[in-house]
Scaffold this motif. Structure first.
Motif, PDB file in Angstrom:
ATOM      1  N   ALA A  49      -3.447   2.328  -1.338  1.00 41.12           N
ATOM      2  CA  ALA A  49      -2.559   3.588  -1.270  1.00 41.12           C
ATOM      3  C   ALA A  49      -3.086   4.570  -2.364  1.00 41.12           C
ATOM      4  CB  ALA A  49      -1.199   3.387  -1.188  1.00 41.12           C
ATOM      5  N   GLU A  50      -3.475   5.742  -2.097  1.00 40.89           N
ATOM      6  CA  GLU A  50      -3.902   6.929  -2.986  1.00 40.89           C
ATOM      7  C   GLU A  50      -2.572   7.383  -3.561  1.00 40.89           C
ATOM      8  OE1 GLU A  50      -6.934   7.570  -4.048  1.00 40.89           O
ATOM      9  OE2 GLU A  50      -7.804   6.151  -2.750  1.00 40.89           O
ATOM     10  N   GLN A  51      -1.285   7.174  -2.585  1.00 41.52           N
ATOM     11  CA  GLN A  51      -0.107   7.803  -3.520  1.00 41.52           C
ATOM     12  C   GLN A  51       1.067   6.547  -3.554  1.00 41.52           C
ATOM     13  OE1 GLN A  51       0.625  11.814  -2.848  1.00 41.52           O
ATOM     14  NE2 GLN A  51      -1.774  11.891  -3.136  1.00 41.52           N
ATOM     15  N   GLY A  52       2.170   7.076  -4.223  1.00 40.76           N
ATOM     16  CA  GLY A  52       3.298   6.225  -4.219  1.00 40.76           C
ATOM     17  C   GLY A  52       2.985   5.336  -5.361  1.00 40.76           C
ATOM     18  N   THR A  53       3.333   4.131  -5.153  1.00 46.00           N
ATOM     19  CA  THR A  53       3.272   2.933  -6.064  1.00 46.00           C
ATOM     20  C   THR A  53       2.482   1.786  -5.683  1.00 46.00           C
ATOM     21  OG1 THR A  53       5.315   1.917  -5.169  1.00 46.00           O
ATOM     22  CG2 THR A  53       5.658   3.479  -6.939  1.00 46.00           C
ATOM     23  N   PRO A  54       1.069   1.957  -5.524  1.00 45.11           N
ATOM     24  CA  PRO A  54       0.439   0.651  -5.015  1.00 45.11           C
ATOM     25  C   PRO A  54       0.217  -0.424  -6.029  1.00 45.11           C
ATOM     26  CG  PRO A  54      -1.049   2.628  -5.724  1.00 45.11           C
ATOM     27  CD  PRO A  54       0.572   3.118  -5.803  1.00 45.11           C
TER      28      PRO A  54
ATOM     29  N   TRP B  94       8.981  -0.126 -11.498  1.00 44.03           N
ATOM     30  CA  TRP B  94       7.740   0.393 -11.535  1.00 44.03           C
ATOM     31  C   TRP B  94       7.088   0.683 -12.862  1.00 44.03           C
ATOM     32  CZ3 TRP B  94       3.419   0.674  -9.080  1.00 44.03           C
ATOM     33  CH2 TRP B  94       2.378   1.696  -9.044  1.00 44.03           C
ATOM     34  N   GLN B  97       6.363  -2.863 -14.124  1.00 41.56           N
ATOM     35  CA  GLN B  97       5.144  -3.237 -13.484  1.00 41.56           C
ATOM     36  C   GLN B  97       3.764  -2.801 -14.110  1.00 41.56           C
ATOM     37  OE1 GLN B  97       5.605  -3.225  -9.156  1.00 41.56           O
ATOM     38  NE2 GLN B  97       3.407  -2.758  -8.829  1.00 41.56           N
ATOM     39  N   TYR B 147      -7.908   1.820 -11.354  1.00 46.15           N
ATOM     40  CA  TYR B 147      -6.437   1.669 -11.031  1.00 46.15           C
ATOM     41  C   TYR B 147      -5.573   2.836 -11.732  1.00 46.15           C
ATOM     42  CZ  TYR B 147      -1.813  -0.333 -10.082  1.00 46.15           C
ATOM     43  OH  TYR B 147      -0.458  -0.246  -9.828  1.00 46.15           O
ATOM     44  N   ARG B 150      -6.397   6.375 -10.569  1.00 44.97           N
ATOM     45  CA  ARG B 150      -6.025   6.716  -9.131  1.00 44.97           C
ATOM     46  C   ARG B 150      -4.613   7.030  -9.366  1.00 44.97           C
ATOM     47  NH1 ARG B 150      -4.947   2.922  -5.047  1.00 44.97           N
ATOM     48  NH2 ARG B 150      -5.789   1.293  -6.327  1.00 44.97           N
ATOM     49  N   LEU B 151      -3.723   6.386 -10.099  1.00 44.23           N
ATOM     50  CA  LEU B 151      -2.535   6.656 -10.191  1.00 44.23           C
ATOM     51  C   LEU B 151      -2.005   7.918 -10.889  1.00 44.23           C
ATOM     52  CD1 LEU B 151      -0.708   3.351 -11.228  1.00 44.23           C
ATOM     53  CD2 LEU B 151      -0.825   4.130  -8.989  1.00 44.23           C
ATOM     54  N   GLY B 154      -2.980  10.554  -8.216  1.00 41.04           N
ATOM     55  CA  GLY B 154      -2.214  10.520  -6.943  1.00 41.04           C
ATOM     56  C   GLY B 154      -0.696  10.994  -7.271  1.00 41.04           C
ATOM     57  N   GLY B 155      -0.248  10.859  -8.625  1.00 43.55           N
ATOM     58  CA  GLY B 155       1.019  11.534  -8.942  1.00 43.55           C
ATOM     59  C   GLY B 155       1.104  12.895  -9.019  1.00 43.55           C
TER      60      GLY B 155
END
Lengths: 236, 236
Positions: A49-54, B94, B97, B147, B150-151, B154-155
């Motif tokens: 997923a490009e958004q949210g909390t992958p 989150w 994590q 990763y 990307r976060l 995406g955020g």
């Protein structure tokens, strides 16, 4: 609440630490990627997923609206909800700390057969694997397992933190089982040094929910793709 | 409350992720084993305790009656108290994590120069170190840092989880700094692929408390005993 657990469908791996907690708690869950190809596809999609909390990697747990990744983080969440960790802050942090130390040990076990790279075959790293395994049994296993042995002795109870079971105990059961599978000869000798840990393993194996789980086909057998792998040449 | 941080006195190591959080928060703390030989002796004694909650390894934090070990666990504790993590459960899990994923990356960076054993000298594992480092730059660094890149993208905010700083951002600053020290040539090329992570690093470096810390002698310089080490032959 029923959970969806996402993990690679053919190995115990890190997912097993979560499965043991869910099983002991009698929690409803679906082992989603094992159940169906669609589950596997969903797992891959959630990670990309490009958004949210992958999540970066499996295992991860869908719990209502939450998606929780990292084994120890999932157990932190489950522990509080299912009585598998103390309710107070001090106890909760302590059990989590122990789980993170177990996670470090799991990584070191993995690296005995894959010291150079996860993406490479074992056959491409046999020589360093042999050295790393020697290091593991000379230094690391005694240090880690001796630590847990000392904690059980010091706590004076049946479990790691005293009289009450926690998810860290379930994980230690898996550690002993896994090391017995991967290194039967080493473990035969080494278990003399960790009698309390072995007794803990036995107590966990006898718990009704765990015994039922281990006898079921929900428990994937150990195999040569997981964290704990048996290579004869590494077990001398 | 003033904290006592216990960590090896001559390296940044894993203790640095805690120091950065304490400094950003403006929290009072003593870097106990650095301050005095007595502090170092206390650190060793606390780890060797036969009862209670002895940590397996540094860093650990004394916070009133609590002794908290494992870097990510310490940050979980500090994050909630000093506004370095969201207050709600979903956000807290989150960020934790993400920190655990950073911890995995830190271990992989360490193993580039010590793939066979922490107790052995680098010179005794130069060949496997070279292979593991190649693996790291071919596969692992792109996977982990990609990763996080990307976060941030995406955020849509300045930080990893959006508009608000968390302790995970401080740790990513340290990752970029450490990789620049250890692998200047690799990073020069690689930074083109992670522009948002580099911009995040710059934003952290400019925060007043962090800038003051970096300019102080509380910040131990990178050196050849820490997690991030520079070996010319590994940086080609």
């Amino acid at each position: 609440m029923a959970y969806d657990l996402y993990y690679w469908p053919t190995i115990q791996g890190r997912g097993e630490f979560v499965r043991l907690a869910l099983e002991e708690a009698g929690a409803g869950y679906v082992d989603a990627a094992r159940r169906s190809k669609a589950g596997m596809a969903t797992m891959m999609k959630l990670m990309q997923a490009e958004q949210g909390t992958p999540p970066f990697a499996p295992p991860f747990l869908k719990a209502g609206k939450l998606t929780i990744g990292q084994t120890a983080n999932i157990l932190l969440y489950l522990g509080g909800r299912h009585g598998l960790a103390p309710a107070g802050e001090a106890g909760r942090l302590w059990v989590h700390q122990l789980q993170l130390t177990i996670a470090d040990l799991v990584q070191e076990v993995h690296d005995t057969h894959h010291p150079i790279g996860t993406m490479l075959y074992y056959d491409d790293q046999r020589k360093p694997a042999k050295k790393r395994t020697a290091e593991f049994w000379d230094n690391r296993a005694p240090k880690f397992l001796g630590y847990f042995e000392r904690l059980i002795a010091g706590g004076g109870g049946a479990y790691l933190t005293g009289r009450k079971l926690s998810y860290a105990d379930l994980s230690l059961f898996q550690i002993v089982e896994g090391l017995r599978y991967a290194f039967p000869k080493h473990m035969k000798r080494f278990e003399r040094d960790i009698p309390k840990l072995v007794a803990l393993r036995d107590r966990i194996a006898e718990r009704p929910n765990i015994a039922a789980y281990l006898a079921s086909d929900r428990r994937i057998p150990f195999n040569q793709d997981g964290i704990f792998r048996h290579y004869k040449e590494l077990d001398k």
